[in-house]
Design a protein around this motif. Structure first.
Motif, PDB file in Angstrom:
ATOM      1  N   ARG A   1     -48.511 -11.074 -83.678  1.00 24.52           N
ATOM      2  CA  ARG A   1     -47.294 -10.782 -82.923  1.00 24.52           C
ATOM      3  C   ARG A   1     -46.249 -11.844 -83.245  1.00 24.52           C
ATOM      4  O   ARG A   1     -46.439 -13.017 -82.936  1.00 24.52           O
ATOM      5  CB  ARG A   1     -47.584 -10.765 -81.422  1.00 24.52           C
ATOM      6  N   GLN A   2     -45.162 -11.421 -83.879  1.00 19.72           N
ATOM      7  CA  GLN A   2     -44.100 -12.344 -84.270  1.00 19.72           C
ATOM      8  C   GLN A   2     -43.054 -12.437 -83.164  1.00 19.72           C
ATOM      9  O   GLN A   2     -42.581 -11.413 -82.656  1.00 19.72           O
ATOM     10  CB  GLN A   2     -43.448 -11.872 -85.572  1.00 19.72           C
ATOM     11  N   ALA A   3     -42.690 -13.659 -82.803  1.00 18.58           N
ATOM     12  CA  ALA A   3     -41.725 -13.883 -81.724  1.00 18.58           C
ATOM     13  C   ALA A   3     -40.295 -13.921 -82.269  1.00 18.58           C
ATOM     14  O   ALA A   3     -40.050 -14.290 -83.423  1.00 18.58           O
ATOM     15  CB  ALA A   3     -42.041 -15.188 -80.998  1.00 18.58           C
ATOM     16  N   GLY A   4     -39.368 -13.563 -81.423  1.00 19.04           N
ATOM     17  CA  GLY A   4     -37.951 -13.640 -81.749  1.00 19.04           C
ATOM     18  C   GLY A   4     -37.157 -13.941 -80.496  1.00 19.04           C
ATOM     19  O   GLY A   4     -37.657 -13.804 -79.372  1.00 19.04           O
ATOM     20  N   VAL A   5     -35.905 -14.353 -80.680  1.00 27.45           N
ATOM     21  CA  VAL A   5     -34.999 -14.638 -79.565  1.00 27.45           C
ATOM     22  C   VAL A   5     -33.694 -13.900 -79.800  1.00 27.45           C
ATOM     23  O   VAL A   5     -33.122 -13.965 -80.900  1.00 27.45           O
ATOM     24  CB  VAL A   5     -34.729 -16.147 -79.419  1.00 27.45           C
TER      25      VAL A   5
ATOM     26  N   ASP B   1     -34.640   0.216 -86.051  1.00 31.06           N
ATOM     27  CA  ASP B   1     -35.785   1.058 -85.696  1.00 31.06           C
ATOM     28  C   ASP B   1     -37.017   0.182 -85.487  1.00 31.06           C
ATOM     29  O   ASP B   1     -37.966   0.193 -86.264  1.00 31.06           O
ATOM     30  CB  ASP B   1     -36.028   2.085 -86.806  1.00 31.06           C
ATOM     31  N   LYS B   2     -36.975  -0.598 -84.417  1.00 29.30           N
ATOM     32  CA  LYS B   2     -38.061  -1.499 -84.060  1.00 29.30           C
ATOM     33  C   LYS B   2     -38.370  -1.371 -82.572  1.00 29.30           C
ATOM     34  O   LYS B   2     -37.524  -0.926 -81.790  1.00 29.30           O
ATOM     35  CB  LYS B   2     -37.697  -2.956 -84.381  1.00 29.30           C
ATOM     36  N   VAL B   3     -39.565  -1.800 -82.196  1.00 32.31           N
ATOM     37  CA  VAL B   3     -39.967  -1.867 -80.795  1.00 32.31           C
ATOM     38  C   VAL B   3     -40.193  -3.338 -80.460  1.00 32.31           C
ATOM     39  O   VAL B   3     -41.033  -3.997 -81.085  1.00 32.31           O
ATOM     40  CB  VAL B   3     -41.248  -1.057 -80.523  1.00 32.31           C
ATOM     41  N   ILE B   4     -39.434  -3.855 -79.503  1.00 32.47           N
ATOM     42  CA  ILE B   4     -39.608  -5.255 -79.109  1.00 32.47           C
ATOM     43  C   ILE B   4     -40.186  -5.313 -77.696  1.00 32.47           C
ATOM     44  O   ILE B   4     -39.907  -4.456 -76.849  1.00 32.47           O
ATOM     45  CB  ILE B   4     -38.291  -6.052 -79.204  1.00 32.47           C
TER      46      ILE B   4
ATOM     47  N   PRO C   1     -41.493  -1.968 -73.289  1.00 36.42           N
ATOM     48  CA  PRO C   1     -40.913  -2.125 -74.620  1.00 36.42           C
ATOM     49  C   PRO C   1     -39.446  -1.660 -74.667  1.00 36.42           C
ATOM     50  O   PRO C   1     -39.045  -0.732 -73.960  1.00 36.42           O
ATOM     51  CB  PRO C   1     -41.799  -1.245 -75.497  1.00 36.42           C
ATOM     52  N   ILE C   2     -38.675  -2.313 -75.508  1.00 37.62           N
ATOM     53  CA  ILE C   2     -37.265  -1.980 -75.723  1.00 37.62           C
ATOM     54  C   ILE C   2     -37.152  -1.383 -77.118  1.00 37.62           C
ATOM     55  O   ILE C   2     -37.684  -1.939 -78.091  1.00 37.62           O
ATOM     56  CB  ILE C   2     -36.388  -3.233 -75.585  1.00 37.62           C
TER      57      ILE C   2
ATOM     58  N   ASN D   1     -24.615 -17.645 -71.237  1.00 40.65           N
ATOM     59  CA  ASN D   1     -25.671 -17.261 -72.181  1.00 40.65           C
ATOM     60  C   ASN D   1     -26.885 -16.716 -71.441  1.00 40.65           C
ATOM     61  O   ASN D   1     -27.303 -17.272 -70.415  1.00 40.65           O
ATOM     62  CB  ASN D   1     -26.117 -18.452 -73.027  1.00 40.65           C
ATOM     63  N   PHE D   2     -27.465 -15.670 -72.003  1.00 46.19           N
ATOM     64  CA  PHE D   2     -28.737 -15.123 -71.543  1.00 46.19           C
ATOM     65  C   PHE D   2     -29.623 -14.992 -72.777  1.00 46.19           C
ATOM     66  O   PHE D   2     -29.323 -14.206 -73.683  1.00 46.19           O
ATOM     67  CB  PHE D   2     -28.549 -13.762 -70.873  1.00 46.19           C
ATOM     68  N   TYR D   3     -30.696 -15.782 -72.834  1.00 46.25           N
ATOM     69  CA  TYR D   3     -31.632 -15.748 -73.954  1.00 46.25           C
ATOM     70  C   TYR D   3     -32.798 -14.826 -73.592  1.00 46.25           C
ATOM     71  O   TYR D   3     -33.426 -15.004 -72.544  1.00 46.25           O
ATOM     72  CB  TYR D   3     -32.198 -17.135 -74.235  1.00 46.25           C
ATOM     73  N   LEU D   4     -33.107 -13.889 -74.481  1.00 46.83           N
ATOM     74  CA  LEU D   4     -34.261 -13.021 -74.287  1.00 46.83           C
ATOM     75  C   LEU D   4     -35.276 -13.312 -75.389  1.00 46.83           C
ATOM     76  O   LEU D   4     -34.976 -13.201 -76.577  1.00 46.83           O
ATOM     77  CB  LEU D   4     -33.852 -11.551 -74.344  1.00 46.83           C
ATOM     78  N   MET D   5     -36.484 -13.696 -74.988  1.00 42.96           N
ATOM     79  CA  MET D   5     -37.562 -13.961 -75.937  1.00 42.96           C
ATOM     80  C   MET D   5     -38.505 -12.761 -75.933  1.00 42.96           C
ATOM     81  O   MET D   5     -38.843 -12.224 -74.871  1.00 42.96           O
ATOM     82  CB  MET D   5     -38.309 -15.247 -75.563  1.00 42.96           C
ATOM     83  N   TYR D   6     -38.924 -12.349 -77.131  1.00 44.96           N
ATOM     84  CA  TYR D   6     -39.722 -11.119 -77.253  1.00 44.96           C
ATOM     85  C   TYR D   6     -40.697 -11.275 -78.417  1.00 44.96           C
ATOM     86  O   TYR D   6     -40.628 -12.225 -79.208  1.00 44.96           O
ATOM     87  CB  TYR D   6     -38.803  -9.919 -77.498  1.00 44.96           C
ATOM     88  N   TRP D   7     -41.612 -10.310 -78.537  1.00 45.72           N
ATOM     89  CA  TRP D   7     -42.491 -10.251 -79.697  1.00 45.72           C
ATOM     90  C   TRP D   7     -42.528  -8.834 -80.257  1.00 45.72           C
ATOM     91  O   TRP D   7     -42.228  -7.862 -79.558  1.00 45.72           O
ATOM     92  CB  TRP D   7     -43.903 -10.757 -79.398  1.00 45.72           C
TER      93      TRP D   7
END
Length: 247
Positions: A83-87, A113-116, A168-169, A201-207
């Motif tokens: 699972r790769q993380a992103g912000v 076309d991704k599911v985060i 999921p988004i 700022n609003f940071y959203l962390m996801y995988w």
């Protein structure tokens, strides 16, 4: 630096020529971050993140002869995580008028076309912020569905808090954020880099599962007085209520 005095002996510049992205941030004595199981940020030669750069911002000058040892401890593995993380960072430009409670808002549609999978959020303002909130907006013919990702007082520790909604988004969902600012000064305050300025700022962390994080890293609006959700080209409806208790 105290009173945001800029020492003329030093040049200022961005640490990266291009392609920079936020991986982690903290403020106001926030505790450490522990990622979910099997989640990690991919860094190195064959990844989008080639370098890690640390910036530390101080509110005041150190007294003569005193120093500091602020920093970040990193845990790493050479084993690739599934699972790769992103912000994803949402923010605004804009100006807050004198003696005014202002609502700084931004929103962007996800076209990839991704599911985060969201798991943490972090609010960030300077001294005028009273509430930062983030949402996922699902568009439908029957009306918009606003799902709260997180809401927090930015004067509390600015850590990554668990999200309220971990669903999921997906593609065509909208990410949106709002900062409630209370400017009690007799002068306008603009968005900027110093402590005399403001930030929203609003940071959203996801995988993502067996995939790469979003290529899009940022969502910024012009902010007040030019941009609000009720004036956006998306023609939002069912917009969340603005009322909060300002003390």
């Amino acid at each position: 630096m105290q009173n945001n005095d800029i020492d003329s002996r030093y040049n200022t510049a961005s640490p990266c020529q291009s392609g920079s992205q936020i991986v982690y941030a903290w403020a106001r004595d926030a505790p450490s971050l522990k990622l979910p199981e099997d989640v990690g940020f991919l860094v190195g030669e064959n990844s989008p993140i080639k370098y890690l750069v640390l910036q530390v911002h101080y509110m005041h000058k150190f007294p003569e002869g005193q120093t500091d040892n602020s920093g970040v401890l990193l845990q790493y593995t050479t084993e690739r995580m599934p699972r790769q993380a992103g912000v994803f960072l949402l923010g605004t430009s804009g100006v807050i008028a004198p003696n005014r409670v202002e609502h700084m808002e931004t929103a962007c549609t996800l076209h990839e076309d991704k599911v985060i999978h969201p798991f943490a959020f972090r609010p960030h303002t300077h001294s005028l912020g009273r509430e930062v909130s983030g949402y996922v907006v699902r568009r439908a013919s029957s009306g918009d569905e606003w799902r709260l990702l997180g809401r927090r007082d930015p004067q509390e520790p600015q850590m990554f808090y668990p999200v309220e909604d971990m669903d999921p988004i997906k593609k065509n969902d909208v990410l949106a954020a709002r900062c409630v600012m209370n400017n009690t000064h007799e002068y306008p305050v603009k968005i900027g880099a110093t402590n005399n300025d403001e930030m929203c700022n609003f940071y959203l962390m996801y995988w993502v599962q067996n995939d790469t994080p979003l290529a899009q890293k940022y969502c910024f609006s012009a902010g007040p007085p030019y941009y609000y959700w009720n004036r956006a080209v998306e023609n939002f409806d069912r917009i969340p209520d603005r009322d909060i208790n300002i003390i």
